[in-house]
Motif scaffolding. Structure first.
Motif, PDB file in Angstrom:
ATOM      1  N   ARG A 157       0.831  -1.210   0.000  1.00 14.00           N
ATOM      2  CA  ARG A 157       0.000   0.000   0.000  1.00 14.00           C
ATOM      3  C   ARG A 157       0.864   1.257   0.000  1.00 14.00           C
ATOM      4  O   ARG A 157       0.545   2.246  -0.668  1.00 14.00           O
ATOM      5  CB  ARG A 157      -0.931  -0.005   1.216  1.00 14.00           C
ATOM      6  CG  ARG A 157      -1.998  -1.086   1.178  1.00 14.00           C
ATOM      7  CD  ARG A 157      -3.088  -0.839   2.208  1.00 14.00           C
ATOM      8  NE  ARG A 157      -2.602  -0.850   3.576  1.00 14.00           N
ATOM      9  CZ  ARG A 157      -2.545  -1.933   4.342  1.00 14.00           C
ATOM     10  NH1 ARG A 157      -2.926  -3.114   3.862  1.00 14.00           N
ATOM     11  NH2 ARG A 157      -2.112  -1.858   5.597  1.00 14.00           N
ATOM     12  N   ILE A 158       1.951   1.231   0.751  1.00 18.27           N
ATOM     13  CA  ILE A 158       2.822   2.403   0.841  1.00 18.27           C
ATOM     14  C   ILE A 158       3.574   2.640  -0.468  1.00 18.27           C
ATOM     15  O   ILE A 158       3.692   3.781  -0.933  1.00 18.27           O
ATOM     16  CB  ILE A 158       3.810   2.241   2.016  1.00 18.27           C
ATOM     17  CG1 ILE A 158       3.056   2.346   3.352  1.00 18.27           C
ATOM     18  CG2 ILE A 158       4.924   3.283   1.958  1.00 18.27           C
ATOM     19  CD1 ILE A 158       3.895   1.980   4.560  1.00 18.27           C
ATOM     20  N   THR A 159       4.070   1.569  -1.064  1.00 18.30           N
ATOM     21  CA  THR A 159       4.886   1.711  -2.274  1.00 18.30           C
ATOM     22  C   THR A 159       4.050   1.785  -3.544  1.00 18.30           C
ATOM     23  O   THR A 159       4.521   2.292  -4.566  1.00 18.30           O
ATOM     24  CB  THR A 159       5.867   0.532  -2.408  1.00 18.30           C
ATOM     25  OG1 THR A 159       5.122  -0.691  -2.562  1.00 18.30           O
ATOM     26  CG2 THR A 159       6.772   0.423  -1.192  1.00 18.30           C
ATOM     27  N   GLY A 160       2.821   1.265  -3.490  1.00 19.11           N
ATOM     28  CA  GLY A 160       2.001   1.206  -4.693  1.00 19.11           C
ATOM     29  C   GLY A 160       2.429   0.114  -5.648  1.00 19.11           C
ATOM     30  O   GLY A 160       2.000   0.092  -6.805  1.00 19.11           O
ATOM     31  N   CYS A 161       3.277  -0.793  -5.176  1.00 16.76           N
ATOM     32  CA  CYS A 161       3.773  -1.891  -6.007  1.00 16.76           C
ATOM     33  C   CYS A 161       3.510  -3.223  -5.322  1.00 16.76           C
ATOM     34  O   CYS A 161       3.523  -3.317  -4.098  1.00 16.76           O
ATOM     35  CB  CYS A 161       5.281  -1.761  -6.239  1.00 16.76           C
ATOM     36  SG  CYS A 161       5.768  -0.335  -7.201  1.00 16.76           S
ATOM     37  N   SER A 185      15.645  -5.824  -5.397  1.00 14.49           N
ATOM     38  CA  SER A 185      14.299  -5.332  -5.150  1.00 14.49           C
ATOM     39  C   SER A 185      13.305  -6.480  -5.235  1.00 14.49           C
ATOM     40  O   SER A 185      13.449  -7.395  -6.043  1.00 14.49           O
ATOM     41  CB  SER A 185      13.946  -4.255  -6.175  1.00 14.49           C
ATOM     42  OG  SER A 185      12.581  -3.888  -6.060  1.00 14.49           O
ATOM     43  N   PHE A 186      12.288  -6.416  -4.355  1.00 12.09           N
ATOM     44  CA  PHE A 186      11.199  -7.390  -4.383  1.00 12.09           C
ATOM     45  C   PHE A 186      10.002  -6.887  -5.186  1.00 12.09           C
ATOM     46  O   PHE A 186       8.976  -7.557  -5.263  1.00 12.09           O
ATOM     47  CB  PHE A 186      10.717  -7.694  -2.958  1.00 12.09           C
ATOM     48  CG  PHE A 186      11.730  -8.373  -2.083  1.00 12.09           C
ATOM     49  CD1 PHE A 186      12.627  -9.284  -2.600  1.00 12.09           C
ATOM     50  CD2 PHE A 186      11.768  -8.100  -0.720  1.00 12.09           C
ATOM     51  CE1 PHE A 186      13.553  -9.918  -1.786  1.00 12.09           C
ATOM     52  CE2 PHE A 186      12.686  -8.725   0.107  1.00 12.09           C
ATOM     53  CZ  PHE A 186      13.582  -9.636  -0.428  1.00 12.09           C
ATOM     54  N   LYS A 187      10.110  -5.710  -5.751  1.00 15.91           N
ATOM     55  CA  LYS A 187       8.962  -5.108  -6.416  1.00 15.91           C
ATOM     56  C   LYS A 187       8.641  -5.813  -7.729  1.00 15.91           C
ATOM     57  O   LYS A 187       9.534  -6.159  -8.504  1.00 15.91           O
ATOM     58  CB  LYS A 187       9.214  -3.627  -6.695  1.00 15.91           C
ATOM     59  CG  LYS A 187       9.199  -2.752  -5.454  1.00 15.91           C
ATOM     60  CD  LYS A 187       9.449  -1.297  -5.816  1.00 15.91           C
ATOM     61  CE  LYS A 187       9.424  -0.409  -4.580  1.00 15.91           C
ATOM     62  NZ  LYS A 187       9.732   1.002  -4.913  1.00 15.91           N
TER      63      LYS A 187
END
Length: 318
Positions: free
Chosen positions: A223-227, A302-304
């Motif tokens: 939610r914070i990252t949008g990803c 990165s885990f995104k």
């Protein structure tokens, strides 16, 4: 990569200068707690660090410097309990300092990025269930509108803290007593507009209205990252812990909060030694690297996931 800053020490309270210096330099070093001669070099590139999770009892020293974290996503786990100075010796007044600090932080960042922790809970002659309910209620009402979640847990009596807790005359607490206290806390939390979750709790509190939580929480980070974040449960934590994998930036025996229940500060001499050699410009928190140490870059990524899926809420690895 998710950076934990830090389960091992109150980094925002005592080491903000050091951490922000490391952010500017783009890396930090972490000594292996099980092999002191082995040091990992951790990249702090925003391309690698998906989110920073700060753990603190007093983030006031960092409040005026949050702009220095531009380019990073982050949130705070803020512990605020009803204990006095004989339990949490190094903290300022809670009504006058810490509650206003929490509210200011939430106003600046938003409720999503400041999680209230009332933990760990233990029972004694002074800290009765009634005492905890009164303290919890007062703090909850003060934070109404500033927090959307409160996390609770009951103290695990590690061998390292046993002597401290015996001094405080900690009393055993059975499952029924835990459920009763947790249920009463849940009602208070709900009345103040907060969800309530447990942290690494072996006792199932769901019947009391307390969900099993995750402090380093993939869904909150998404939610914070949008990803969407593709990561696994942290295998280095206890079985009951719901946190996803992270890299910790801190060192044991460096925190000065003086909390009697803390598993991360168990050697007073080491704490003083670390404080004596602390250098805010060092690459590492604690004793600086020496000629016998081996420093190796740690592989991080990165885990995104570039496009957040609306159809696979839980992700493939959960």
């Amino acid at each position: 990569m998710i950076l934990s800053a830090s389960r091992r020490t109150d980094l925002p309270n005592y080491y903000s200068d050091w951490f922000l210096n490391r952010v500017r330099e783009g890396f930090l070093d972490v000594r292996n707690p099980f092999n002191a001669r082995q040091i990992s070099r951790i990249s702090l590139s925003p391309e690698v660090v998906d989110c920073i999770v700060f753990w603190t009892k007093n983030p006031a020293p960092m409040l005026g410097r949050l702009r220095e974290l531009e380019g990073y996503d982050f949130y705070f786990q803020f512990t605020l309990t009803g204990y006095g100075a004989e339990v949490e010796a190094g903290l300022p007044d809670k009504r006058q300092v810490l509650i206003p600090t929490f509210k200011r932080l939430a106003q600046e960042l938003g409720r999503e990025r400041v999680v209230w922790r009332y933990d760990p809970i233990f029972i004694s002659g002074r800290y009765t269930p009634e005492y905890h309910l009164k303290a919890f209620g007062e703090i909850a009402r003060s934070l109404c509108g500033s927090a959307d979640l409160v996390v609770i847990s009951f103290l695990d009596l590690y061998q390292k803290i046993r002597r401290n807790m015996e001094r405080l005359e900690m009393e055993p607490m059975g499952t029924e007593a835990m459920l009763e206290l947790a249920g009463a806390m849940a009602k208070i939390a709900y009345n103040c507009g907060m969800a309530i979750e447990s942290c690494a709790e072996a006792v199932d509190l769901s019947g009391a209205g307390v969900a099993h939580g995750s402090c380093i929480d993939r869904k909150r980070i998404e939610r914070i990252t949008g990803c969407r974040i593709r990561c696994r449960k942290d295998a280095n934590q206890r079985l009951e812990c719901g946190c996803v994998e992270s890299v910790d930036a801190g060192s044991y025996n460096t925190c000065l909060n003086g909390c009697a229940y803390c598993y991360a500060t168990f050697d007073r001499e080491r704490i003083l030694e670390h404080r004596a050699v602390f250098d805010p410009h060092s690459t590492i928190l604690g004793a600086p690297p020496g000629p016998e140490d081996t420093v190796r870059p740690r592989a991080t990524q990165s885990f995104k996931v570039p496009q957040m899926s609306l159809f696979d809420e839980n992700g493939p690895d959960q």
